[in-house]
Design an enzyme around this catalytic site. Structure first.
Site, PDB file in Angstrom:
ATOM      1  CG  HIS A  34      16.514  61.284  57.062  1.00 34.76           C
ATOM      2  ND1 HIS A  34      16.778  62.529  56.543  1.00 34.76           N
ATOM      3  CD2 HIS A  34      17.545  61.013  57.905  1.00 34.76           C
ATOM      4  CE1 HIS A  34      17.927  62.987  57.058  1.00 34.76           C
ATOM      5  NE2 HIS A  34      18.406  62.090  57.890  1.00 34.76           N
TER       6      HIS A  34
ATOM      7  CG  HIS B  97      21.804  58.788  59.379  1.00 35.27           C
ATOM      8  ND1 HIS B  97      22.781  59.672  59.752  1.00 35.27           N
ATOM      9  CD2 HIS B  97      20.706  59.539  59.113  1.00 35.27           C
ATOM     10  CE1 HIS B  97      22.295  60.905  59.730  1.00 35.27           C
ATOM     11  NE2 HIS B  97      21.035  60.849  59.353  1.00 35.27           N
TER      12      HIS B  97
ATOM     13  CB  CYS C  63      23.187  62.112  65.189  1.00 29.87           C
ATOM     14  SG  CYS C  63      22.332  62.571  66.714  1.00 29.87           S
TER      15      CYS C  63
HETATM   16 ZN    ZN Z   1      20.216  62.639  58.706  1.00 35.02          ZN
END
Ligand code: ZN
Length: 304
Positions: free
Chosen positions: A203, A205, A236
């Site tokens: 995952h 970013h 975030c």
């Molecule tokens: Zn994320």
């Protein structure tokens, strides 16, 4: 080349920090549209408290109203036992539990120590007792915006402890976009050797523009499962400027054009992505959305 499996997280990770509420019917329609693009998994929503994340206060309704398209797993974020009860009642296909590998980030995000999070999540895992698949997302595996480096040994330790509890999958998250491709190459090599029987998902970013390079490093290192967010939405709240999951359609287009089988109908996905800016009320970071497919040709300029 390997078959790859994509999980789109836009309606959870993407939407949860959007300032304006997105109507339940729009969420359902978007999940239904994504379900027909070839995703292996969709992170539909989160069973957190409505007070903590008002955007996802309609989790039960969303899970009750979406089409369950065969071949697509519908996963949800679950923070605790109460969330797990709600998720099981909603007949989700997978519970996605989350904790951080950085004490400071875990404290900021979940208001408890990593050790306490582990105990709480262990309780959830015991409660679910194999009735439904469990994935654990480990945040800040490639670095913490407050602590800096997170040692690889720390990531290995937490991953091993959850694997020992029998979870099906572990997602290694670069929550605030601090990973680089070399770090990814090393990490995925080690974790695949450590945990050969655990589904590993990456995952990323795109906070510092390395999102797709990191995806490629992971894919070339043998990883077959990735999270992405339609249009590159998400961020975030505890890391200023940490905007953007990697964009699903950009990553999928890159890998597809290299010959990977992503299972995704890219023109169809792009059609769905085109509706996203109007839905959230602002432009989104995705590049393919602006440029179109590589195969979209343009007329040559007329010579004077
Ligand atoms: Zn994320």
């Amino acid at each position: 080349m390997n078959r790859l499996f994509f999980n789109d997280v836009v309606t959870r990770d993407g939407f949860q920090i959007e300032p304006n509420f997105i109507e339940t019917a729009d969420k359902v329609a978007l999940i239904n549209a994504l379900s027909r693009c070839g995703f292996a998994k969709i992170e539909a929503t989160s069973f957190t408290s409505a007070k903590a994340i008002p955007m996802l206060r309609d989790a039960e309704i969303v899970m009750g109203e979406i089409d369950r398209v065969p071949g697509v797993e519908y996963t949800v974020l679950v923070p605790n036992l109460r969330g797990a009860e709600r998720a099981l009642a909603a007949h989700v296909d997978e519970l996605n539990l989350v904790m951080s590998t950085s004490e400071t980030h875990n404290l900021a995000n979940l208001r408890r120590s990593c050790g306490d999070s582990f105990l709480g999540l262990s309780e959830v895992i015991r409660y679910v007792d194999q009735a439904t698949a469990i994935n654990v997302s480990l945040s800040t595996c490639f670095g913490c915006p407050m602590e800096g480096d997170v040692p690889l040994e720390t990531v290995r330790l937490w991953a091993r402890q959850f694997a020992d509890l029998g979870v099906r999958g572990i997602t290694i998250c670069d929550t605030t976009g601090m990973a680089n491709p070399e770090q990814v190459r090393v990490m995925v090599g080690v974790l695949q050797r450590d945990l050969p029987d655990t589904q590993l998902t990456l995952h990323f970013h795109n906070t510092r523009g390395m999102g797709l390079a990191n995806v490629l490093a992971a894919a070339q290192g043998g990883i077959t499962r990735f999270d992405g967010s339609l249009g590159g939405l998400g961020g975030c709240p505890y890391a200023p400027g940490a905007s953007g999951n990697i964009c699903s359609e950009d990553a999928i287009n890159m890998l597809d054009s290299m010959g990977y089988d992503t299972g995704i109908d890219i023109p169809r996905l792009l059609t769905v992505a085109r509706g996203l800016p109007a839905l959230v009320g602002h432009a989104v970071p995705g590049q393919l959305l602006r440029a179109g497919l590589t195969t979209d040709l343009h007329a040559a300029p007329v010579q004077a």
